[in-house]
Design an enzyme around this catalytic site. Sequence first.
Site, PDB file in Angstrom:
ATOM      1  N   GLY A 183     -13.208 -34.088  33.403  1.00 16.46           N
ATOM      2  CA  GLY A 183     -13.054 -33.839  34.839  1.00 16.46           C
ATOM      3  C   GLY A 183     -14.105 -34.509  35.713  1.00 16.46           C
ATOM      4  N   ALA A 235     -15.051 -33.663  39.529  1.00 17.91           N
ATOM      5  CA  ALA A 235     -16.394 -33.078  39.730  1.00 17.91           C
ATOM      6  C   ALA A 235     -17.190 -33.858  40.778  1.00 17.91           C
ATOM      7  CB  ALA A 235     -17.149 -33.040  38.403  1.00 17.91           C
ATOM      8  N   ASP A 272      -8.081 -29.803  37.450  1.00 13.27           N
ATOM      9  CA  ASP A 272      -9.438 -30.352  37.344  1.00 13.27           C
ATOM     10  C   ASP A 272     -10.281 -29.981  38.561  1.00 13.27           C
ATOM     11  OD1 ASP A 272      -8.345 -31.465  35.119  1.00 13.27           O
ATOM     12  OD2 ASP A 272      -9.043 -33.500  35.503  1.00 13.27           O
TER      13      ASP A 272
HETATM   14  C1  MEV Z   1      -6.386 -34.102  33.135  1.00 14.85           C
HETATM   15  O1  MEV Z   1      -7.661 -33.516  32.948  1.00 14.85           O
HETATM   16  C2  MEV Z   1      -5.307 -33.075  32.928  1.00 14.85           C
HETATM   17  C3  MEV Z   1      -3.884 -33.571  33.100  1.00 14.85           C
HETATM   18  O2  MEV Z   1      -3.021 -32.483  32.787  1.00 14.85           O
HETATM   19  C4  MEV Z   1      -3.620 -34.073  34.489  1.00 14.85           C
HETATM   20  C5  MEV Z   1      -3.622 -32.955  35.528  1.00 14.85           C
HETATM   21  O3  MEV Z   1      -3.469 -31.784  35.198  1.00 14.85           O
HETATM   22  O4  MEV Z   1      -3.774 -33.301  36.717  1.00 14.85           O
HETATM   23  C6  MEV Z   1      -3.567 -34.697  32.118  1.00 14.85           C
END
Ligand code: MEV
Length: 320
Positions: free
Chosen positions: A109, A113, A154
């Site tokens: 993230g 962040a 995120d």
């Molecule tokens: C990215 O950390 C997580 C995903 O599911 C994308 C999102 O949720 O925005 C791949």
Amino acid sequence: MGVCGMEEIKIGRGFAHGKIILMGEHAVVYGQPAIAFPFPATKMEVTVTETSGEPTIDCAFYSGVLAKMPELLESLRKVAELVLTDLNQQSAKLKIKIESSIPAERGMGSSAAVAVALTRALYNYFGRKLSKKKLLTIVAAAETIAHGNPSGLDALMTSEETPLYFIKGKEFCPLTLNLDAVLVVGDTGKTGQTKAAVASVAEKIRGSKAEYYQKNLDNIGDLVKRSRGFLEKNDAASLGKAMSEGQKLLKELDVSSYELDHLIETADSAGALGAKLTGGGRGGCMIALASDRKKAEEICLELTLAGARATWIYEMRGIS
Ligand code: MEV
């Protein structure tokens, strides 16, 4: 003026931390639930001070004038633009410094962040209150540039302090982690490709095998729901199995990578209860569930020998 007649330096600070998705990445973009938690072992700090010239930014990837930042950092420029417009401070002369221990593009993230910490630092600098809703709206705009179609997970997880059961666009539900098990996080050292991975899943569920891939996402959602129950019942063995099942489904979606598979197999051979990738995939980090701290340390050692760039241990007990 500060003490001893010295000029007081006006300073704004903003913080955020990394995040770990336990279960539900990718499917969460399509309305399935996900379980994730803050990962305070990795942190982001942004400091804003005044400068006499053009606004500048200083981070690991670029140091120079804000307006000339490389395209890679476009999402950050967007954050600055949105916040400064909202605060009516478009001509402010600012020096922005970004310090991070969140490995970049590794599914922890970092892009959300930095957007969270920069937004917070700018509001802090101008002494203005920032609501959660506004923070998440600004970060969503930045994440749309960085990720294409973000679920919002995120943004939330890098700014919140509690583990969450999250469904896109719905009220999220705080979770208590009280599991007699320890999570290991391993970094492949290869940058992940969240934007490309999210786009390729989108193509799959629109393509000729749409039904098949939709079922895959539904199955991930079912695993997340079951995993929530395993967490509540302190059933680490079943949670580990669910994680490994989740990895199979993510592999079918083609969001794993050789390096991730290698570390996941290494963790399995070292006696993990289960292992999977975490975050966007195609590089980045993996997670493995260990029955106790000693086993977690053994797994970390094996991961390092197998090429992991870094490993972390995350206790899953007493966290809420
Ligand atoms: C990215 O950390 C997580 C995903 O599911 C994308 C999102 O949720 O925005 C791949």
